[in-house]
Each structure stands twice: as C-alpha cells, then as structure tokens.
Design an enzyme around this catalytic site. Structure first.
Site, short mmCIF file in Angstrom:
data_model
loop_
_atom_site.label_atom_id
_atom_site.label_comp_id
_atom_site.label_asym_id
_atom_site.label_seq_id
_atom_site.Cartn_x
_atom_site.Cartn_y
_atom_site.Cartn_z
N ILE A 155 0.84 -1.20 0.00
CA ILE A 155 0.00 0.00 0.00
C ILE A 155 0.87 1.25 0.00
CG2 ILE A 155 -1.68 1.32 1.34
CD1 ILE A 155 -2.90 -1.39 2.19
N ILE A 229 -4.02 5.80 7.15
CA ILE A 229 -4.87 4.75 6.59
C ILE A 229 -4.35 3.38 7.05
CG2 ILE A 229 -5.83 6.02 4.64
CD1 ILE A 229 -2.83 3.69 4.24
N ALA A 230 -3.54 3.39 8.12
CA ALA A 230 -2.93 2.15 8.63
C ALA A 230 -3.84 1.50 9.66
CB ALA A 230 -1.55 2.47 9.20
N ARG A 231 -3.54 1.73 10.92
CA ARG A 231 -4.35 1.27 12.04
C ARG A 231 -4.35 2.38 13.08
NH1 ARG A 231 -6.22 -1.82 9.16
NH2 ARG A 231 -6.36 -4.09 9.25
N GLU A 260 -12.22 2.36 17.34
CA GLU A 260 -13.32 2.43 16.37
C GLU A 260 -14.28 1.25 16.54
OE1 GLU A 260 -11.29 0.51 12.43
OE2 GLU A 260 -10.65 2.54 12.95
N HIS A 278 -13.11 4.45 8.64
CA HIS A 278 -12.41 3.21 8.26
C HIS A 278 -13.07 2.61 7.03
CE1 HIS A 278 -9.94 -0.45 9.82
NE2 HIS A 278 -9.79 -0.24 8.52
#
Length: 312
Positions: A155, A229-231, A260, A278
């Site tokens: 990614i 946009i990872a964790r 989340e 997410h």
C-alpha cells in the site's frame, strides 16, 4: 474435509450464502446462547470465517479443538494471535493486494482533502457563508511538499506511485531499505522532521503500537499534516488530539481510530482534521473481490489442503 464452518460475521450476504450452500455454516453473530452452542458444536467446527475487524480470540479458539483454518476478510490480522495459531497448527489466510488500489486512492484523497480544507470548503459553499462572507481562507498546496511514508509495503508503494505525479518528494521509514529511489530513514523522528506530510501505511500490532507519539508530532511541526490509513493503534491518540488542538501540527486526515467505531469524540470538535469511518477499501467492487477470495481460500483448503493467500 471441512464440514462445519463458524462465521464470526457476515462478510457479504451473497458470499456468505455461497458458503452456506457448500458447508454447514453457523453464524456466531446470530447465535443467542453461544455457550450452549460451543458446548454442543464447538468440537465439530474445523474452519472459521472472520474479518480484520473481529478477528478470533484465543478464548474462542480454545473452544474449537478441531479448528484447522481461519479465513479472514481484510488484510490486518492484529486480532488473530498468530503464535497461538502456530502452536495449534491452525492456518490463516487474509485478502491482500485486492484492496491496495482503493486504500491508496483514499490515502491520496485524504491528503488533498486535509491540505485543501475540503470539508470546510464544502460547508462554506453549502451553508451560505460564501455568499455572506466572500471567499474562504486560503489553503495549502500539495505540490512541492515532502511526503514521509511510514511503511513502504504494497500500500505504501501504491501511495508513492500516486503521489509522484502530484509533485511530492518522497521519503520513507521502515525496518530495512527497499530497492526504490526514495530517501530511506531509519529514524522516525528524523523522517517527521524532514517531511511536510506524514503518511501512515504500516501494519498494526505490538511492534507499531503508538509509534506516532508526541516527539514525532513535534518534529513534524506546525506546518505538518498526518494522514493515517494504517491502524488507529499506531498513533498515540491523546498526543495527536493535543497536537491538533494546540496547533503543534497543521492538520490530519484519518481513516482509522484507536477505539473504532467509538472514536474519541474530541476529533469531531476539531476543524483541522478530515474524518473517514475506516472506509478506505469500502467500495462495492473491492469488498466483493475480498469476499470472493475468502470463499476461494476456504474452498482451496477443503479441496486441496492449501490456501491461496496464506499468512506467513
């Protein structure tokens, strides 16, 4: 041969139906008395279908003594204890590559939205402020900025390939240099000090827990932006909220959060952050392809005792 499958969640209705057509499928999320179910059926379950969001707890794994394989919808496996799986001889598969393009596109979208203040601009036009107050405040250009990517995997490299045409200079942080032309940093604070935009695309888990901390944010500085946009776990969220509130950094674009979907509500009060639920891989096309790969992995295990996309 697989007989009974435990689905922790519905991956996609049409694809869950495919599984139900071939296997004795049990929907764990629909079972009212899970204890009675596990007592009666736990030893019959040989496969589990889950997702990156739900994973599979070791406690539930222990109730499935004949479990052979876990097929997961998504790339992350933070919520599946791989060491516990290895100890039990359980194989695990995920759905890599399929979501790379959509996630990379979302990363670029969030970057532009954060720097160009897209959400505020939408409100400026929609609310009538433009008519009443004239032009909104100036925003920041992406072109000419330095993009520091934390994690140059599939990614991360897809993000870099999209960032280059926007005129960004690219550097990256990782465990080891890769055969690319971008500048490598083995110190995260130094990458942040160099970068104008810090792009997070690294895996979650214990090794990256809270690595984006107050020191990194301070090094990024008052004109810097964080895109994640990872964790959610890779960010020290209280430190990020403080940095956004006190203008230690200029802004952020966030697709993921620590708790989340119950994100810290402080984010919702900030006007210098773009929020996304997410949903980076949340297109019909990608989610269907991911669900199909879950089905294909399970069928491959049933037919040949192998997985198409196993976790190493």
């Amino acid at each position: 041969m697989i007989r009974s499958v435990l689905a922790i969640t519905d991956i996609r209705p049409a694809y869950t139906a495919l599984l139900a057509g071939r296997y004795d499928l049990h929907r764990f999320d629909l079972i009212k008395d899970t204890e009675a179910f596990l007592n009666e059926t736990g030893d019959k379950i040989t496969a589990v279908v889950t997702s990156a969001r739900f994973g599979l707890s070791v406690e539930l794994m222990d109730r499935l003594p004949n479990l052979e394989v876990i097929t997961s919808f998504g790339v992350g496996h933070d919520l599946i204890d791989l060491e516990a799986c290895r100890a039990r001889g359980i194989r695990v598969s995920t759905t890599p590559d399929i979501l790379t393009d959509d996630v990379a596109d979302t990363a670029i979208m969030l970057m532009h939205a954060a720097l160009r203040n897209l959400v505020a601009g939408d409100d400026w036009a929609r609310s009538g402020k433009w008519s009443a107050n004239g032009p909104m405040a100036l925003t920041r250009s992406v072109r000419g900025k330095k993009l520091g990517i934390v994690g140059l995997g599939r990614i991360g490299q897809a993000i870099a390939s999209r960032a280059e045409p926007s005129g960004l200079e690219i550097g990256y942080f990782g465990r080891n240099p890769k055969p690319v032309d971008y500048q490598f940093f083995d110190d995260l604070v130094e990458l942040a000090r160099w970068a104008d935009i810090l792009m997070l695309s690294c895996p979650g888990g214990a090794a990256t827990q809270g690595i984006i901390n107050a020191d990194v944010l301070s090094a990024l500085g008052a004109d810097g932006f964080v895109i994640n946009i990872a964790r959610g776990s890779v960010v020290d969220e209280p430190a990020l909220i403080d940095a956004l509130q006190n203008k230690v950094i200029a802004g952020a674009g966030l697709d993921v959060f620590y708790n989340e979907p119950h994100m810290d509500r402080a984010f919702a009060t900030l006007d210098n952050v773009v929020l996304y639920p997410h949903h980076a891989s949340g297109t019909v096309e990608t989610r269907d392809a991911m669900a199909q790969l879950v089905v294909d992995n399970l069928n491959a295990w049933d037919d040949r005792g192998e997985l198409i996309t196993p976790v190493a």
